[in-house]
Motif scaffolding. Structure first.
Motif, PDB file in Angstrom:
ATOM      1  N   THR A   8       3.596   7.043   0.931  1.00 51.63           N
ATOM      2  CA  THR A   8       2.781   6.045   0.230  1.00 51.63           C
ATOM      3  C   THR A   8       2.076   5.133   1.228  1.00 51.63           C
ATOM      4  OG1 THR A   8       4.693   4.604   0.002  1.00 51.63           O
ATOM      5  CG2 THR A   8       4.198   6.058  -1.844  1.00 51.63           C
ATOM      6  N   HIS A   9       2.735   4.809   2.345  1.00 49.84           N
ATOM      7  CA  HIS A   9       2.069   3.981   3.345  1.00 49.84           C
ATOM      8  C   HIS A   9       0.895   4.725   3.959  1.00 49.84           C
ATOM      9  CE1 HIS A   9       4.721   0.580   3.194  1.00 49.84           C
ATOM     10  NE2 HIS A   9       5.796   1.338   3.403  1.00 49.84           N
ATOM     11  N   TRP A  10       1.079   5.986   4.226  1.00 51.05           N
ATOM     12  CA  TRP A  10      -0.023   6.773   4.783  1.00 51.05           C
ATOM     13  C   TRP A  10      -1.163   6.862   3.769  1.00 51.05           C
ATOM     14  CZ3 TRP A  10      -2.722   7.956   8.602  1.00 51.05           C
ATOM     15  CH2 TRP A  10      -3.638   9.001   8.575  1.00 51.05           C
ATOM     16  N   GLY A  11      -0.828   6.983   2.506  1.00 49.35           N
ATOM     17  CA  GLY A  11      -1.860   7.022   1.472  1.00 49.35           C
ATOM     18  C   GLY A  11      -2.731   5.772   1.507  1.00 49.35           C
ATOM     19  N   GLU A  12      -2.138   4.641   1.814  1.00 51.76           N
ATOM     20  CA  GLU A  12      -2.903   3.402   1.909  1.00 51.76           C
ATOM     21  C   GLU A  12      -3.651   3.319   3.237  1.00 51.76           C
ATOM     22  OE1 GLU A  12      -3.376   1.111  -0.489  1.00 51.76           O
ATOM     23  OE2 GLU A  12      -2.248   2.484  -1.781  1.00 51.76           O
ATOM     24  N   LEU A  13      -2.977   3.684   4.315  1.00 50.31           N
ATOM     25  CA  LEU A  13      -3.579   3.532   5.637  1.00 50.31           C
ATOM     26  C   LEU A  13      -4.719   4.514   5.897  1.00 50.31           C
ATOM     27  CD1 LEU A  13      -0.510   2.916   7.943  1.00 50.31           C
ATOM     28  CD2 LEU A  13      -2.344   1.324   7.394  1.00 50.31           C
ATOM     29  N   ARG A  14      -4.684   5.667   5.299  1.00 48.78           N
ATOM     30  CA  ARG A  14      -5.714   6.663   5.598  1.00 48.78           C
ATOM     31  C   ARG A  14      -7.083   6.234   5.134  1.00 48.78           C
ATOM     32  NH1 ARG A  14      -5.979  11.379   1.451  1.00 48.78           N
ATOM     33  NH2 ARG A  14      -5.408  10.288  -0.447  1.00 48.78           N
ATOM     34  N   ARG A  15      -7.156   5.305   4.203  1.00 53.67           N
ATOM     35  CA  ARG A  15      -8.444   4.795   3.743  1.00 53.67           C
ATOM     36  C   ARG A  15      -8.977   3.689   4.654  1.00 53.67           C
ATOM     37  NH1 ARG A  15      -5.376   5.335  -0.921  1.00 53.67           N
ATOM     38  NH2 ARG A  15      -6.010   7.078  -2.209  1.00 53.67           N
ATOM     39  N   HIS A  16      -8.115   3.176   5.508  1.00 55.81           N
ATOM     40  CA  HIS A  16      -8.486   2.107   6.423  1.00 55.81           C
ATOM     41  C   HIS A  16      -9.472   2.660   7.462  1.00 55.81           C
ATOM     42  CE1 HIS A  16      -7.946  -1.090   9.401  1.00 55.81           C
ATOM     43  NE2 HIS A  16      -7.600  -1.833   8.358  1.00 55.81           N
TER      44      HIS A  16
END
Length: 148
Positions: A8-16
């Motif tokens: 879930t953290h990667w899901g958020e960070l990948r849009r950064h």
């Protein structure tokens, strides 16, 4: 942290923007100064199509430390094997040269021995005393034994 939390953290960070892959086909905005009016104009480069894809491309992950170490060790092993093979070839070459040298030395010794034998065989016994003739006769017997 469990694996679900990481996902879930990667899901958020990948849009950064930091984790996005830079696209080479995106449009560019450039401000130019107009010489006559001393004002800036904003022009968009419309020759290059803009990226309208909202899908996020995942960047290539860097190699991990364990994988890098394994790769380095593999290269070291290959290098060591190549060095061993090179040393082995050089050693074999040295041995063959030494064998060749020894054979040539042996041939030289045999030729010198044959020359000495011929000198003893051709020696004039008329000028020898009795003791010298006995020694000469025994040497001739030894030469005959070696040649037969």
């Amino acid at each position: 942290m469990n694996s679900i939390g990481l996902v879930t953290h990667w899901g958020e960070l990948r849009r950064h923007p930091k984790w996005r892959t830079p696209s080479t086909n995106s449009g560019s905005t450039k401000r130019t100064k107009l010489s006559g009016t001393r004002a800036y104009s904003s022009s968009t480069n419309n020759d290059t199509p803009t990226d309208t894809n909202d899908g996020v491309e995942s960047p290539v992950r860097p190699q991990g430390t364990k994988a890098a170490k394994r790769k380095g060790k593999r290269k070291e092993k290959i290098k060591a094997v190549e060095e061993y093979e090179e040393i082995k070839v050089v050693a074999c070459r040295k041995l063959s040269l030494m064998d060749e040298f020894n054979k040539n030395q042996q041939k030289d010794l045999e030729l010198k021995q044959q020359e000495l034998d011929m000198k003893f065989i051709m020696a004039d016994t008329n000028v020898m005393n009795e003791t010298q003739r006995k020694i000469h006769a025994s040497l001739l017997e030894q030469i005959a034994k070696r040649r037969s």
